[in-house]
Design a protein around this motif. Structure first.
Motif: not given
Length: 573
Positions: A454-480
């Motif tokens: 997710f860290g590679f392209s996380a700022m594109e989440f703003e693109t999705a918000v701005r474009s009103k795209l109802p994407i669901i991102v599940l970040v499976i977070n294991n700290n590494g």
């Protein structure tokens, strides 16, 4: 391009050309000199999805090409913009997806003068493109773009590039009507690329090989998904009763729950097969090059592929069926076909192994209490129970996150799963998700990604918000990366100066990042919280969401991946 205006511009000519060829969406980032091109495209009725990084925009264009079957289009600035976009261009090349990169460039009278962002972009793109060119003059823009679009999806699909000098973009056209006539004089690209069929004699040989086989297997690749061969392949499997194995993006061509799907017994299926029909799949690292010990040393391959040079790679015994996969399977279906007996030892053994492995997996999913720390399996169990069976498009990237998800989540429809692909590209998740939601506007895109990915392209989440795209991102977070550390272990390692290169900051709040960008966000640390968050996210129809799924970090485990060959005894002489 207005018929009544007294003048128009090169930018409007470019937009009119793209519109003429049926382009409805463009992914990209604007800047000097392509702002005018994007504005002209919007004025022409083409949707422009503006990204934050050229890599993600190019990844999105490549994925859109795969999903739509028509070239995905990316627009960037020149110089560094093109260099960034090359990641997506190469991704399209390796995955064989149709894509056109358009980029602004220095003015033609400033070549070799050290111009703004000057780069020989045509030469930079040529190694990764089927076609790369700069129009010789403004009036050659329509024919050059048409050739690039056509080349991108004729034959084996891939990337193409067209260079757009700044003075061409800003050129004043004094006869807009003549320019419009020029655009229409170039035939528009067809909706579907021309198809060609395999040699009839080879078809007969393939059928005879299948008839003689004691342990036949069909492997369904993403090339079959791209070819839209799902109906024909279903007919083939059900007429012959031959078990099939989908590759990661071949999932969904036939439903993963089809009784002849042996994905859950993959190793056994590969090792024991004596004749294998490859449909739009290549014998690369994903399929262990067709070599033993993963395959039998006596296996015989029948390879249906659109590119003649692909057949016979890695020195395996191969009968070529060169042609469009859908057309090739239709040829096979036009003949009387053998049907595997229900008592066949290979098929029945595989089906039994599938049942055993599925039962074992189900038992592992139900461990721990509802408030226990999540693992991949317990988190995925919650997600799978809540997501609808159909009309969900899965996007997945990361190492363990993607590998485990691939076998965990059933896909029932073709072209409904995107992952790191043949090039194993990390960073594609947000670009792919945006492209998928733009294409499948009436479906839900669910992106299951690792925290590192997710860290590679996380700022594109703003693109999705701005474009009103109802994407669901599940970040499976294991700290590494692969595995992370508990907070106490992380802090000790940081103090001692021996922090593993795979460690990321523990407990990063990706959910709060989403909220800060105008999206929805939830933190989930157990089954109850995850179930609640996912149900609420599914109810959101006009905004993007992030669910930050905290799982056990894994600690300092040794990295091991089953697809990697051992380094010992590489030499055969």
């Amino acid at each position: 391009m207005s018929q009544t205006a007294t003048t128009s511009t090169g930018a409007e000519l470019i937009a009119a050309t793209l519109k003429h060829h049926g382009i409805t969406v463009i992914f990209g980032i604007v800047g000097i000199p392509v702002v005018e091109v994007a504005e002209a495209c919007i004025a022409a009725g083409i949707r422009f999805l503006s990204f934050r990084n050229e890599q993600s925009a190019a990844y999105a264009a490549s994925a859109y090409g795969y999903l739509s079957g028509q070239p995905g289009v990316c627009l960037t600035v020149g110089g560094p913009g093109v260099i960034h976009a090359l990641a997506g261009v190469m991704n399209a090349k390796v995955n064989c997806w149709p894509m056109l990169l358009l980029a602004g460039s220095s003015e033609t009278d400033q070549m070799d003068m050290g111009a703004f962002q000057e780069l020989d972009q045509v030469e930079a793109c040529k190694p990764y493109c089927k076609y790369a060119a700069r129009p010789a003059s403004v009036d050659k823009i329509p024919v050059t773009i048409e050739k690039a679009l056509r080349t991108a999806f004729y034959g084996r699909p891939g990337a193409t590039y067209v260079d757009l000098p700044a003075d061409f973009i800003r050129y004043t056209i004094h006869n807009p009507s003549a320019a419009q006539t020029l655009v229409k004089s170039v035939p528009s690209i067809p909706k579907v690329a021309p198809k060609y069929v395999a040699d009839p004699a080879s078809i007969q040989q393939a059928i005879e090989l299948l008839r003689q086989a004691k342990s036949p297997l069909i492997v369904v690749g993403k090339g079959a998904a791209y070819a839209r061969a799902e109906k024909e392949i279903k007919d083939l499997v059900e007429r012959t009763h031959i078990p099939f194995l989908p590759t990661p993006m071949g999932k969904g061509v036939l439903s993963d729950t089809h009784p002849l799907c042996v994905a859950a017994a993959r190793s056994k299926a590969l090792k024991e097969a004596d004749v294998v029909l490859l449909l739009g799949a290549r014998l690369n690292w994903v399929l262990h090059y067709g070599h033993s010990p993963r395959w039998s040393s006596n296996v015989r391959f029948i390879h249906a592929d659109i590119l003649p040079e692909e057949v016979g790679n890695n020195a395996v015994q191969t009968l070529p069926l060169v042609g469009d996969v859908r057309a090739t399977v239709s040829q096979i279906l036009s003949h009387p076909l053998p049907r595997l007996s229900s008592s066949n030892a290979y098929a029945s053994g595989l089906i039994q192994k599938v049942k055993q492995n599925v039962s074992k997996s189900l038992a592992q999913r139900n461990t721990g209490s509802d408030t226990a720390v999540l693992t991949y399996l317990t988190a995925y169990s919650v997600i799978k129970k809540i997501l609808p069976e159909k009309d969900v498009v899965f996007v997945s990237e990361g190492a363990n996150t993607m590998d485990i998800a691939r076998s965990f989540f059933d896909v029932h429809e073709p072209r409904h799963r995107l992952d790191a692909g043949t090039f194993a590209t990390m960073g594609v998740g947000m670009g792919y998700s945006i492209a998928a939601q733009a294409y499948y506007s009436d479906k839900r895109v669910v992106s299951i990604v690792g925290d590192s990915a997710f860290g590679f392209s996380a700022m594109e989440f703003e693109t999705a918000v701005r474009s009103k795209l109802p994407i669901i991102v599940l970040v499976i977070n294991n700290n590494g990366v692969y595995h992370g550390l508990e907070p106490e272990d992380f802090e000790k390692s940081r103090r001692d100066g021996d922090l593993p290169p795979t460690a990321l900051l523990p407990d990063t709040r990706y959910d709060l990042l989403s909220i800060s960008l105008g999206g929805k966000g939830w933190l989930a640390k157990n089954r109850v919280e995850l179930a609640k968050a996912l149900k609420e996210a599914l109810a959101v129809r006009d905004n993007a969401s992030v669910i930050n799924v905290m799982i056990a970090p894994g600690g300092r485990m040794k990295l091991d991946f089953g697809w990697m060959n051992k380094v010992e005894n590489k030499a055969k002489i």
